[in-house]
Design a protein around this motif. Structure first.
Motif, PDB file in Angstrom:
ATOM      1  N   UNK A   1      28.585   5.682  15.047  1.00 33.65           N
ATOM      2  CA  UNK A   1      29.435   6.146  16.260  1.00 33.65           C
ATOM      3  C   UNK A   1      29.378   5.249  17.469  1.00 33.65           C
ATOM      4  N   UNK A   2      28.038   4.963  17.749  1.00 31.35           N
ATOM      5  CA  UNK A   2      27.497   4.045  18.935  1.00 31.35           C
ATOM      6  C   UNK A   2      27.735   2.678  18.714  1.00 31.35           C
ATOM      7  N   UNK A   3      27.825   2.214  17.692  1.00 31.07           N
ATOM      8  CA  UNK A   3      27.802   1.059  17.388  1.00 31.07           C
ATOM      9  C   UNK A   3      29.293   0.596  17.477  1.00 31.07           C
ATOM     10  N   UNK A   4      30.202   1.433  17.184  1.00 27.07           N
ATOM     11  CA  UNK A   4      31.660   1.029  17.489  1.00 27.07           C
ATOM     12  C   UNK A   4      31.734   0.437  19.052  1.00 27.07           C
ATOM     13  N   UNK A   5      30.954   0.865  19.903  1.00 31.31           N
ATOM     14  CA  UNK A   5      30.896   0.669  21.247  1.00 31.31           C
ATOM     15  C   UNK A   5      29.939  -0.627  21.616  1.00 31.31           C
ATOM     16  N   UNK A   6      29.623  -1.313  20.675  1.00 27.96           N
ATOM     17  CA  UNK A   6      28.514  -2.480  20.899  1.00 27.96           C
ATOM     18  C   UNK A   6      29.730  -3.622  20.390  1.00 27.96           C
ATOM     19  N   UNK A   7      30.504  -4.370  21.087  1.00 27.57           N
ATOM     20  CA  UNK A   7      31.319  -5.129  20.475  1.00 27.57           C
ATOM     21  C   UNK A   7      30.766  -6.403  20.058  1.00 27.57           C
TER      22      UNK A   7
ATOM     23  N   UNK B   1      21.508  -2.605   9.695  1.00 31.83           N
ATOM     24  CA  UNK B   1      22.789  -3.273   9.850  1.00 31.83           C
ATOM     25  C   UNK B   1      22.987  -4.563  10.425  1.00 31.83           C
ATOM     26  N   UNK B   2      23.436  -5.602   9.586  1.00 29.79           N
ATOM     27  CA  UNK B   2      23.526  -7.085  10.081  1.00 29.79           C
ATOM     28  C   UNK B   2      24.919  -7.492  10.063  1.00 29.79           C
ATOM     29  N   UNK B   3      25.360  -7.937  11.088  1.00 27.58           N
ATOM     30  CA  UNK B   3      26.943  -8.375  11.082  1.00 27.58           C
ATOM     31  C   UNK B   3      26.837  -9.935  11.429  1.00 27.58           C
ATOM     32  N   UNK B   4      27.363 -10.771  10.690  1.00 27.77           N
ATOM     33  CA  UNK B   4      27.525 -12.206  11.216  1.00 27.77           C
ATOM     34  C   UNK B   4      28.721 -12.917  10.332  1.00 27.77           C
ATOM     35  N   UNK B   5      28.778 -14.119  10.522  1.00 32.64           N
ATOM     36  CA  UNK B   5      29.908 -14.816  10.073  1.00 32.64           C
ATOM     37  C   UNK B   5      30.209 -14.387   8.496  1.00 32.64           C
ATOM     38  N   UNK B   6      29.334 -14.075   7.738  1.00 30.73           N
ATOM     39  CA  UNK B   6      29.546 -14.051   6.460  1.00 30.73           C
ATOM     40  C   UNK B   6      29.934 -12.731   6.037  1.00 30.73           C
ATOM     41  N   UNK B   7      29.855 -11.648   6.989  1.00 32.20           N
ATOM     42  CA  UNK B   7      30.278 -10.147   6.662  1.00 32.20           C
ATOM     43  C   UNK B   7      29.258  -9.290   7.324  1.00 32.20           C
ATOM     44  N   UNK B   8      29.398  -7.949   6.940  1.00 30.81           N
ATOM     45  CA  UNK B   8      28.390  -6.936   7.320  1.00 30.81           C
ATOM     46  C   UNK B   8      27.730  -6.336   6.079  1.00 30.81           C
ATOM     47  N   UNK B   9      26.508  -6.212   6.489  1.00 32.25           N
ATOM     48  CA  UNK B   9      25.562  -5.405   5.277  1.00 32.25           C
ATOM     49  C   UNK B   9      24.926  -4.292   5.831  1.00 32.25           C
ATOM     50  N   UNK B  10      24.597  -3.184   5.045  1.00 31.56           N
ATOM     51  CA  UNK B  10      23.665  -2.021   5.217  1.00 31.56           C
ATOM     52  C   UNK B  10      22.663  -2.156   4.224  1.00 31.56           C
ATOM     53  N   UNK B  11      21.279  -2.124   4.964  1.00 29.80           N
ATOM     54  CA  UNK B  11      20.234  -2.159   4.149  1.00 29.80           C
ATOM     55  C   UNK B  11      19.402  -0.662   4.449  1.00 29.80           C
ATOM     56  N   UNK B  12      18.751  -0.420   3.224  1.00 30.23           N
ATOM     57  CA  UNK B  12      17.721   0.694   3.324  1.00 30.23           C
ATOM     58  C   UNK B  12      16.714   0.359   2.680  1.00 30.23           C
TER      59      UNK B  12
ATOM     60  N   UNK C   1      30.954   5.384   4.572  1.00 25.90           N
ATOM     61  CA  UNK C   1      32.152   5.139   5.216  1.00 25.90           C
ATOM     62  C   UNK C   1      32.344   5.250   6.472  1.00 25.90           C
ATOM     63  N   UNK C   2      31.317   5.800   7.537  1.00 20.44           N
ATOM     64  CA  UNK C   2      31.183   5.599   8.905  1.00 20.44           C
ATOM     65  C   UNK C   2      30.952   4.023   9.195  1.00 20.44           C
ATOM     66  N   UNK C   3      30.003   3.420   8.428  1.00 23.45           N
ATOM     67  CA  UNK C   3      29.425   2.288   8.975  1.00 23.45           C
ATOM     68  C   UNK C   3      30.597   1.078   8.394  1.00 23.45           C
ATOM     69  N   UNK C   4      31.308   1.341   7.210  1.00 21.34           N
ATOM     70  CA  UNK C   4      32.534   0.729   6.962  1.00 21.34           C
ATOM     71  C   UNK C   4      33.366   0.601   8.172  1.00 21.34           C
ATOM     72  N   UNK C   5      33.446   1.496   8.969  1.00 20.75           N
ATOM     73  CA  UNK C   5      34.602   1.697  10.195  1.00 20.75           C
ATOM     74  C   UNK C   5      33.906   0.861  11.286  1.00 20.75           C
TER      75      UNK C   5
ATOM     76  N   UNK D   1      33.942  -8.795   4.958  1.00 21.80           N
ATOM     77  CA  UNK D   1      33.063  -8.456   3.586  1.00 21.80           C
ATOM     78  C   UNK D   1      32.072  -7.308   4.131  1.00 21.80           C
ATOM     79  N   UNK D   2      31.934  -6.202   3.306  1.00 27.40           N
ATOM     80  CA  UNK D   2      31.108  -4.937   3.663  1.00 27.40           C
ATOM     81  C   UNK D   2      30.182  -4.776   2.430  1.00 27.40           C
TER      82      UNK D   2
END
Length: 533
Positions: free
Chosen positions: A421-427, A447-458, A472-476, A485-486
């Motif tokens: 929810x906080x990341x949604x306010x980090x454009x 969480x990594x976002x770049x020109x190729x897409x976004x990925x969640x890692x654990x 679901x919330x990180x897809x948002x 790409x997610x």
């Protein structure tokens, strides 16, 4: 290929340690008679084509930045070489109290513009010729007050720099004649000796690929030494500190106080320094939480609170790493884990002030918990309060949380949902990392976002998978950042453990955070096994 052999000697000036060195430069195929004629004459340099001169200078610059050679050696070759390498000679200065007058005498005119890094090494007072070590805390405070005021006064009188010209990094360390050999003083790993840490280089990259060294058991004599010098590591506040006012220095853009034995000496000076540095862009502070007694006193929390409260709007990177004894399994029972920010007030302050100051990078390890940083987002918000616009310039954030452990996995989903929810306010967000490690386990969310897409890692030393509501919330979040790409993935990493070599905290090296959490020299010393007070 022909060769020109340059053998030079250079006298020590202004504390620049110089050895006789030989640099062999390939200059191309030439007749033997011409080689001999040119190698014996300084005029040979003048006849070289400008393109070849540039290539030679570029080659020598690389050797300087990697710590393989000193600019002062090259500068003595001829006037043209001196003019070219003079900025490198005065780029990095190491100062002691005795050398402050030399700073004022030797660094004048155009040389003031060359300085980009000042390392002030403060020697603490120990009473000589006594059976037990006796420390002079009050004398230390008075001597440092004079020293830091003198340095700030000198720098405040230097000419301003033109737009685009780099500012000055001020690094502070302290040491004493009583420091045990096994302690981590203000030492620099051999691999980084003389390396320019502001420039990407092979030695700097290699330090992060180094395997951790084993931390040997101390002898009885060394344990006694450690106990004897322990009072040196406890912050002491002298009355004069409360009244200390330093001259304003606009040239310093980076304040670094990295982890070493006497880092706590600077705890009570952070506030007065921050008040006098209006153009700070980078802050690196690595306080040491020594024990139950010092942790409960809250000096580290107060120092970081002063950093946050006095952060100028010019800030770009804030990096704080509180080093804790429980990382290394020094007989600390599991229940004896203390967080400096017990009520979460510091974490909430960091979140609030960072929205106002708009840094690009936030790295806060162990001094606060990510739970308190994201506390405003524990429940869904339809609209944000006007006074909290979000983190508009933030590209990278790395935090720690006690919830990231094998025994509290059930509490992880609410934390990751708050972070989303906080990341949604980090454009501009590109990387978010939430991690934790102790002497026998480690875990990291990325969480990594770049020109190729976004990925969640654990990645963790225990098995855990993202619940559907977290995905679901990180897809948002990825949708807000405009990704096409997610993906998400979970990985089990192996902890070396006590019986497989390395020191107990070597799980830190397994995480490989993409955002730097400690100073390169600190990381190098940790990998060398220097983890004692």
């Amino acid at each position: 290929m022909g060769e020109v052999e340059i053998e030079v000697e250079f006298e020590v000036e202004f504390g620049v340690e110089v050895e006789v060195e030989v640099e062999v430069v390939q200059i191309g195929q030439q007749p033997k008679e011409e080689q001999e004629q040119q190698s014996s004459s300084r005029a040979s340099w003048k006849i070289l084509p400008q393109e070849l001169k540039g290539q030679i200078f570029e080659h020598l610059e690389d050797s300087i930045q990697s710590g393989k050679a000193r600019a002062s050696v090259y500068a003595i070759v001829c006037k043209e070489w001196y003019n070219y390498f003079e900025p490198y000679i005065f780029r990095r200065l190491t100062l002691s109290i005795k050398r402050l007058n030399e700073l004022e005498t030797n660094i004048t005119g155009s040389r003031c513009h060359f300085v980009q890094y000042i390392w002030l090494r403060f020697e603490r007072s120990v009473q000589p010729d006594v059976t037990r070590v006796k420390f002079r805390h009050d004398l230390d405070a008075l001597r440092f007050n004079v020293t830091i005021f003198h340095l700030f006064q000198i720098l405040s009188e230097w000419p301003e720099r033109i737009v685009g010209q780099p500012g000055i990094v001020l690094e502070l360390t302290a040491f004493s004649a009583a420091d045990p050999d096994h302690s981590m003083n203000d030492t620099v790993p051999d691999e980084l000796e003389g390396v320019d840490l502001t420039v990407n280089s092979e030695p700097l990259n290699d330090i992060y690929e180094k395997e951790p060294c084993a931390r040997r058991t101390l002898t009885e004599h060394e344990r006694n030494q450690q106990f004897e010098v322990h009072p040196f590591s406890v912050p002491r506040k002298h009355p004069s500190i409360t009244t200390l006012r330093l001259p304003v220095v606009k040239l310093i853009t980076d304040l670094t106080i990295r982890r070493q034995m006497h880092i706590s000496f600077f705890t009570h000076y952070v506030n007065c320094m921050m008040n006098s540095l209006p153009n700070l862009e980078f802050v690196t502070y690595e306080p040491l939480a020594l024990s139950l007694f010092t942790a409960l006193r809250g000096e580290n929390q107060e120092a970081v609170k002063n950093i946050i409260a006095n952060m100028p709007s010019s800030i770009r990177r804030l990096q704080v790493f509180e080093d804790r004894p429980e990382f290394y399994g020094d007989g600390i029972p599991p229940g004896y884990i203390y967080v400096s920010d017990k009520d979460g007030s510091l974490g909430r302050l960091v979140a609030e002030v960072s929205q106002d100051k708009e840094p690009e990078v936030i790295s806060m390890s162990f001094i606060i918990d990510a739970v308190s940083f994201f506390s405003d987002f524990q429940t869904p918000q339809i609209s944000r309060p006007h006074r909290k616009p979000g983190w508009l310039n933030l590209t990278s954030i790395v935090l720690t949380s006690a919830l990231i452990s094998p025994w509290r996995s059930a509490e992880l989903p609410p934390l990751l949902i708050s972070a989303a929810r906080a990341a949604c306010h980090m454009p501009k967000l590109e990387i978010m990392e939430l991690y934790n490690f102790k002497w026998n386990y480690a875990g990291i969310f990325t969480y990594i976002h770049d020109s190729t897409g976004s990925i969640l890692r654990w990645d963790s030393t225990w098995e855990w998978e993202f619940p559907p509501e977290v995905i679901s919330v990180w897809k948002s979040v990825a949708d807000v950042h405009g990704t096409q790409v997610f993906k998400h993935e979970e990985n089990l990493i192996k902890s070396p453990g006590e019986n497989e070599g390395g020191w107990n905290g070597d799980v830190l090296s397994l995480l490989r955070t993409k955002t730097t959490v400690v100073h390169p020299i600190t990381y190098g010393n940790m990998m060398d096994g220097h983890n004692y007070v």
